[in-house]
Scaffold this active site. Structure first.
Site, short mmCIF file in Angstrom:
data_model
loop_
_atom_site.label_atom_id
_atom_site.label_comp_id
_atom_site.label_asym_id
_atom_site.label_seq_id
_atom_site.Cartn_x
_atom_site.Cartn_y
_atom_site.Cartn_z
N ASN A 84 -1.02 -0.59 -4.95
CA ASN A 84 -2.20 -0.60 -3.74
C ASN A 84 -2.30 0.82 -3.29
O ASN A 84 -1.23 1.35 -2.64
CB ASN A 84 -1.84 -1.89 -2.94
CG ASN A 84 -2.81 -2.00 -1.83
OD1 ASN A 84 -2.81 -1.09 -0.78
ND2 ASN A 84 -3.65 -2.97 -1.92
N ALA A 103 0.65 -1.24 0.12
CA ALA A 103 0.07 -0.04 0.06
C ALA A 103 0.99 1.23 0.12
O ALA A 103 1.94 1.33 0.64
CB ALA A 103 -0.76 -0.16 1.33
N THR A 118 -8.17 -8.99 4.71
CA THR A 118 -8.07 -9.77 6.23
C THR A 118 -9.47 -9.36 6.90
O THR A 118 -10.08 -8.49 7.01
CB THR A 118 -6.99 -9.32 6.85
OG1 THR A 118 -6.96 -7.57 7.06
CG2 THR A 118 -5.77 -9.82 6.36
N CYS A 162 -8.40 -2.07 4.84
CA CYS A 162 -7.27 -2.05 5.69
C CYS A 162 -8.00 -1.88 7.09
O CYS A 162 -8.38 -0.70 7.51
CB CYS A 162 -6.19 -1.19 5.57
SG CYS A 162 -4.82 -1.38 6.84
N ASN A 167 -2.14 -9.50 11.49
CA ASN A 167 -1.15 -8.67 11.23
C ASN A 167 -1.51 -7.20 11.25
O ASN A 167 -2.86 -6.92 11.33
CB ASN A 167 -0.49 -8.58 9.74
CG ASN A 167 -1.19 -7.98 8.88
OD1 ASN A 167 -0.91 -6.56 8.86
ND2 ASN A 167 -1.96 -8.56 7.91
N ALA A 168 -0.71 -6.38 12.08
CA ALA A 168 -1.07 -4.96 12.13
C ALA A 168 0.06 -4.33 11.93
O ALA A 168 0.69 -3.55 12.48
CB ALA A 168 -1.53 -4.59 13.48
N ILE A 169 0.12 -3.88 10.63
CA ILE A 169 1.59 -3.37 10.13
C ILE A 169 1.34 -1.81 10.22
O ILE A 169 2.00 -1.26 10.54
CB ILE A 169 1.63 -3.62 8.67
CG1 ILE A 169 2.08 -5.26 8.44
CG2 ILE A 169 3.27 -3.25 8.11
CD1 ILE A 169 3.47 -5.88 9.10
N GLY A 225 -0.74 -14.25 -0.64
CA GLY A 225 -0.48 -13.35 0.77
C GLY A 225 0.34 -14.13 1.52
O GLY A 225 1.59 -14.28 1.25
C1 LIG Z 1 1.69 -8.95 6.75
C2 LIG Z 1 0.32 -8.52 5.74
C3 LIG Z 1 0.45 -7.24 5.27
C4 LIG Z 1 -0.66 -6.79 4.53
N1 LIG Z 1 -0.49 -5.53 3.94
C5 LIG Z 1 -1.73 -5.22 3.00
C6 LIG Z 1 -1.44 -3.95 2.23
O1 LIG Z 1 -0.56 -2.98 2.29
N2 LIG Z 1 -2.56 -3.67 1.22
C7 LIG Z 1 -3.54 -4.47 1.32
O2 LIG Z 1 -4.67 -4.29 0.47
N3 LIG Z 1 -3.48 -5.73 1.59
C8 LIG Z 1 -2.49 -6.10 2.51
N4 LIG Z 1 -2.75 -7.47 3.19
C9 LIG Z 1 -3.86 -8.06 2.85
C10 LIG Z 1 -3.27 -9.31 1.59
O3 LIG Z 1 -2.88 -8.77 0.55
C11 LIG Z 1 -4.35 -10.24 1.56
O4 LIG Z 1 -5.36 -9.65 1.13
C12 LIG Z 1 -4.99 -11.21 2.72
O5 LIG Z 1 -3.59 -11.24 3.49
C13 LIG Z 1 -5.72 -12.56 2.43
O6 LIG Z 1 -4.53 -13.11 1.50
P1 LIG Z 1 -3.77 -14.46 2.09
O7 LIG Z 1 -4.52 -15.13 3.32
O8 LIG Z 1 -3.32 -15.16 1.17
O9 LIG Z 1 -2.81 -13.84 2.94
C14 LIG Z 1 -1.61 -7.78 4.19
C15 LIG Z 1 -1.74 -8.86 4.50
C16 LIG Z 1 -0.64 -9.45 5.38
C17 LIG Z 1 -0.43 -10.82 6.00
#
Ligand SMILES: Cc1cc2nc3c(=O)[nH]c(=O)nc-3n(C[C@H](O)[C@H](O)[C@H](O)COP(=O)(O)O)c2cc1C
Ligand SMILES: Cc1cc2nc3c(=O)[nH]c(=O)nc-3n(C[C@H](O)[C@H](O)[C@H](O)COP(=O)(O)OP(=O)(O)OC[C@H]3O[C@@H](n4cnc5c(N)ncnc54)[C@H](O)[C@@H]3O)c2cc1C
Ligand SMILES: Cc1cc2nc3c(=O)[nH]c(=O)nc-3n(C[C@H](O)[C@H](O)[C@H](O)COP(=O)(O)OP(=O)(O)OC[C@H]3O[C@@H](n4cnc5c(N)ncnc54)[C@H](O)[C@@H]3O)c2cc1C
Ligand SMILES: Cc1cc2nc3c(=O)[nH]c(=O)nc-3n(C[C@H](O)[C@H](O)[C@H](O)COP(=O)(O)O)c2cc1C
Ligand code: FES
Ligand code: FES
Lengths: 313, 259, 313, 259
Positions: free
Chosen positions: C99, C46, C193, C130, C69-71, C265
């Protein structure tokens, strides 16, 4: 006084651990495995006015650290539950929480009126969140005003305290909790299942005949913890927490989040002795950690003193 | 009585393509009193796979406190099960359900036992018990192909044995019903376990006056508490009658449940 | 023509597999492990107008078959992304999906305007979902009208197609999808998420410093499948599916549900080579199952002929 | 170069209460060129536990393509790791991060190596390399209590070694800083790994002009892509400066990052 004894509206529990609705039938089967007297309470299978067969099979599917079910509220109907199941269960010295379901307000009211009149029922659990039935269900669980109205109507007729079971399939769980609190609910039970689906690669079709189903088990625990954490800070209602509990550590986590008691669903399938085992282990855990009473843990993750609203004195 | 026990693997053998024969030892075997019942296995001590797997009891050896299962390693759970070696432990819940009633066959009568694929295993213990009682057994075993066929020789030791394979690589080409017709098999009582299509075809065949069939259904609890495994009964105008495969079955009198 | 080549608005993909936003940074780290050219596309982390440090640590926690996660949208800010990251990534022959995030409509619009003007960006992914930032975020992802308005505003300025990333934390996902379709979205990516939480038993406090976080990984796959199944039947937008994918079987399941491409992801963390491995295995799977083109599978669970809207001809 | 390899367990030993010493063999060892770097382990081929576990490299034996880790079995992942036996395989990603710079110490100088609990292990490889280079090493190892202490003898073979335990059951009662004060330890350069409170206390002590500390943080990717493991830098007015523990660290010059 025992470390586990717990008082909640309408309920005096030997311990705060009970099987969750739908995962324990009406207790008959598990009574062959252990003495039901050890349980804190029993949440019986959802009861509707008329008998229901439920959905076609397959009704369950496995998912990563979870399962989907679409039973569809199969139950023998109000009359048989009143005449056969409740009297049978009353031989045990364990409070009964009757899970009440329906398709429209009138159904809920009718079942609540009758079943709350049973001398064997100590509380109602209003199932406004079943994802597996075509009509009703969903709106009651996702629209605050609808939920509030239903709660009010049921409260008007119920002779015992009413716990409302919240659905996690909402944008704002606190709003829902406050709505049913406004409606007069005596307590909350949360969470019901998340709506999910699995597809069979061989057939290309959903595994469940009902297509979608309710996701339960360890996979949903983080969602349950988050919702209880939020709701317990924003309402004054006691919360019976559930969603993926299978260890004593899970129970502690639910308490820290804000639960006043817990229910065990899916874990009864992987280990039918889970409830008595957890009751014993919880007592040992508290003793080993020098915690005088389980209620001291309630809400500790957000309040230094815990919530302590429902202390057993 | 239903018990839960960590039982010990005595042996595990790959007896046909993806088909395994697993023998376990433990006290629970003393509760096994009927052919056709099943056990519910947790194949791992970890969270995943979450649910137990229902597997039929194929052979009971109470003297040595052992029983044998035969299963196909296909999905996550059965594949993990296939990795168990002698000495490993398996979490077993059982014995569950109602099995094949041996008493319904009289000494001197002929029983036809029809199995399809992984429906074959429970018939093995059944056949032994029928033979002990002096009931003549005829076995009809259906498989996809020769490479997944098993226990033909073992059944042959107990009575006439016919095999049908869909691709014709072993025995009659076609289904068990083709073999039954081809050899004009007849008997007094039918016992069967296998896919629903096979059971339905057998019901239509009306080979015997009496028959008992064993069903499969996806299960939650395996003990009758969760309503996952129900089926409709035949001739039920209300549509609300049901049987639970796990606790009322898996064996039902032919004609009782809707297939 | 290859079995995997896929055309979506703005995107011509060698194959339909791409890393999901936030799990792949801007590609630099993974470029040390394998040639990024093999990827279908890359969804970069993002980007916000100003640089963000994000939330305090701990920022991740493990859950049953999942992680939280809570980046907090940590990123170097629009300027650095434009000047440093995009030109660097453009050395690879792989489409970039940017993004875009923000706290208010103006932020989104500003980032979208600038970044969509980059010659290196083929599409935008509007992150209206988010869960880990205090302001903005949530309302955009849960209120249909707000989401629609934002989409419209961004569409007005974007020079490339706009995909909107849907949040699963809603009562009605179809309503959200339709709202952004009305707003002019060119496609959907889903799901982001689920909001969850874990508590540390030793401290009694949430593990994440931010308290709540986003649940991802296999645990949420059934929710993703269900939502894609519902949304793909009710909108005409192409869907990039994600949520718990870690095997080729998972990818097939997403396609059967209604996806037109997929993103990976969390699985990049357990196995950093997962994307190239899945690309190879998917091709082998199709070949072994005599499927001429992956798009034939799209929507097969609900339509005999599949959806086939975004066929690569 | 970072590699992923299924490495083979050579040995696994319980060397103190819940503390295990695990030696693995494989080609990846040839990439290990610096003390203080770590590997990221997937302890099971199954979905759970989902995330890898970061563990420091404690000893490198490139001749035999082996390396050793020392870890505490505490949570789900490390407990599973502790079950591995010789011959089992472990999925290793590594070597990761930046380690302790041996070149910052000059031949003839004295290096003080301070480790706390499971921060001790990476100092073992470091100490060997320093000694090879002719740097004198003094070791200060802090533990909760005697039953969880390990490797005191091994460090003693490499140089003066002091132990502190919180309960006084071994060595100085108290913290590593108490031992440093008690014995008035002095040196030219400090290398340390352990809990943040310990690192902070050491920073305040200003024992040496130069120092390097190794940090711990919960990780996602372990390679710098997910921003899970960042920390602030010291003297950063904007508040947006950061370092990633996994790829910029885990070792940082003292004074660089905010503790
Ligand atoms: C560590 C982490 C950081 C993420 N950062 C973003 C982000 O910056 N922007 C976004 O749209 N989604 C973000 N996501 C969500 C993922 O893009 C994805 O939609 C979500 O994790 C579900 O897919 P997965 O189960 O394969 O991880 C993040 C997910 C994780 C685990
Ligand atoms: C009463 C009974 C007796 C059985 N006896 C045998 C036997 O002796 N030998 C044998 O090989 N198989 C037998 N089966 C089928 C066996 O239970 C399934 O093959 C097995 O559960 C599949 O598990 P998996 O891990 O391979 O598949 P997965 O796909 O990983 O299973 C996922 C879930 O679906 C369930 N499931 C999948 N397929 C079936 C199925 N066909 N029937 C019921 N549940 C299923 C699993 O139990 C599990 O809950 C029996 C089934 C029943 C109901
Ligand atoms: C660079 C680095 C080097 C390390 N070296 C060693 C070592 O040599 N020996 C040793 O015993 N430990 C070491 N640790 C700590 C070790 O990573 C954790 O103890 C371990 O991950 C805990 O996993 P678990 O399965 O026991 O706990 P769980 O509670 O099951 O872990 C759950 C999640 O939290 C993470 N986690 C929990 N505690 C920690 C922690 N203290 N640090 C980082 N992540 C954590 C896990 O990695 C996992 O993702 C190191 C950590 C880092 C960051
Ligand atoms: C098979 C099955 C049937 C269920 N039936 C009901 C029901 O009738 N009424 C109800 O309120 N909840 C029902 N639930 C939901 C559970 O009571 C519980 O809220 C949910 O499963 C989460 O807890 P768990 O993860 O411990 O299973 C059912 C759950 C399962 C798995
Ligand atoms: S599996 Fe639960 S009732 Fe049969
Ligand atoms: S763990 Fe992913 S950036 Fe450090």
């Amino acid at each position: 006084m025992s470390r586990l004894e717990t008082k909640l509206p309408g309920l005096t529990l030997k311990n705060p651990i009970m099987p969750a609705s739908g995962c324990f039938g009406f207790g008959r089967e598990f009574s062959q495995l252990y003495d039901l007297d050890v349980l804190g309470a029993i949440m019986i299978k959802a009861t509707t006015e008329e008998p229901r067969y439920g959905n076609p099979t397959p009704r369950v599917a496995e998912t990563p650290a979870g399962m989907l079910n679409a039973i569809g509220l199969q139950n023998p109907g109000l009359e048989k539950v009143m005449e056969r199941e409740l009297p049978w269960l009353s031989q045990y010295n364990v409070p009964i929480i009757a899970n009440v379901a329906g398709s429209q307000v009138e159904d809920y009211v009718e079942v609540a009126r009758t079943i709350s009149g049973s001398p064997h029922v100590q509380a109602l659990e209003l199932n406004i969140s079943c994802p597996n039935v075509k009509t009703g269900g969903i709106a009651f669980g996702t629209v605050p005003e609808t939920a509030k109205h239903l709660t009010k109507k049921v409260k008007e007729v119920s002779e015992v305290p009413v716990y409302v079971k919240l659905s996690p399939n909402v944008s704002n769980i606190v709003e829902m909790a406050k709505a049913v609190e406004d409606g007069g609910a005596d307590g909350l039970t949360m969470i019901n299942t998340l709506l999910g689906m699995r597809i069979d690669l061989k057939t290309g079709k959903p595994i469940l005949a009902n297509r979608t189903g309710g996701l339960s088990g360890p996979a949903i625990k983080p969602v349950a913890i988050r919702m209880i954490y939020e709701v317990s800070q924003q309402t004054n209602l006691p919360i019976i927490g559930m969603g993926g509990i299978s260890t004593v550590e899970d129970i502690i986590e639910f308490y820290l989040a804000g639960a006043d008691a817990v229910a065990i669903g899916t874990a009864n399938f992987s280990n039918p002795y889970i409830c008595p085992e957890l009751i014993k282990e919880l007592d040992e855990y508290l003793s080993a950690n020098q915690i005088d009473h389980i209620s001291e843990l309630t809400g500790r993750s957000w309040s230094k003193d815990g919530k302590r609203t429902y202390y057993c004195s | 009585m239903i018990k839960k026990e960590w039982m010990t693997v005595v042996s595990q053998q790959n007896i046909a393509k993806n088909i395994y024969e697993l023998t376990l030892q433990g006290e629970l075997v003393q509760e096994m009193n009927e052919p056709g019942r099943f056990v519910h296995l947790k194949v791992s001590g970890q969270t995943m796979p979450l649910l137990r797997r229902p597997i039929s009891i194929a052979n009971i050896d109470q003297t040595n406190s052992r029983f044998t299962m035969i299963y196909r390693a296909e999905g996550e759970g059965t594949k993990l099960l296939a990795e168990k070696k002698a000495g490993d432990q398996v979490d077993v819940l059982g014995p569950l359900g109602h099995g094949f009633p041996v008493n319904e066959a009289q000494t001197g009568e002929t029983a036809i036992l029809v199995g399809g694929g992984i429906g074959v295993p429970p018939l093995y213990e059944l056949s032994q018990r029928l033979n002990e009682k002096g009931v003549k057994t005829i076995h009809v075993l259906g498989f996809q192909s020769a490479d997944v066929a098993f226990y033909e020789a073992k059944f042959a030791e107990l009575g006439e044995t016919y095999v049908a394979t869909v691709d014709g690589s072993l025995g009659t080409k076609g289904f068990v019903t083709d073999a039954i017709r081809e050899f004009n098999l007849q008997g007094d009582i039918l016992y069967s376990c296998g896919p629903v299509v096979m059971l339905r075809a057998l019901e239509e065949l009306q080979l015997t006056k009496k028959g008992f069939i064993s069903l499969e259904e996806r299960m939650g609890c395996g003990i009758g508490a969760c309503f996952a495994c129900v089926c409709h009964t035949q001739n039920d105008p209300t549509g609300t009658e049901y049987r639970k495969v796990c606790s009322d079955g898996p064996v039902f009198p032919m004609g009782e449940v809707a297939l």
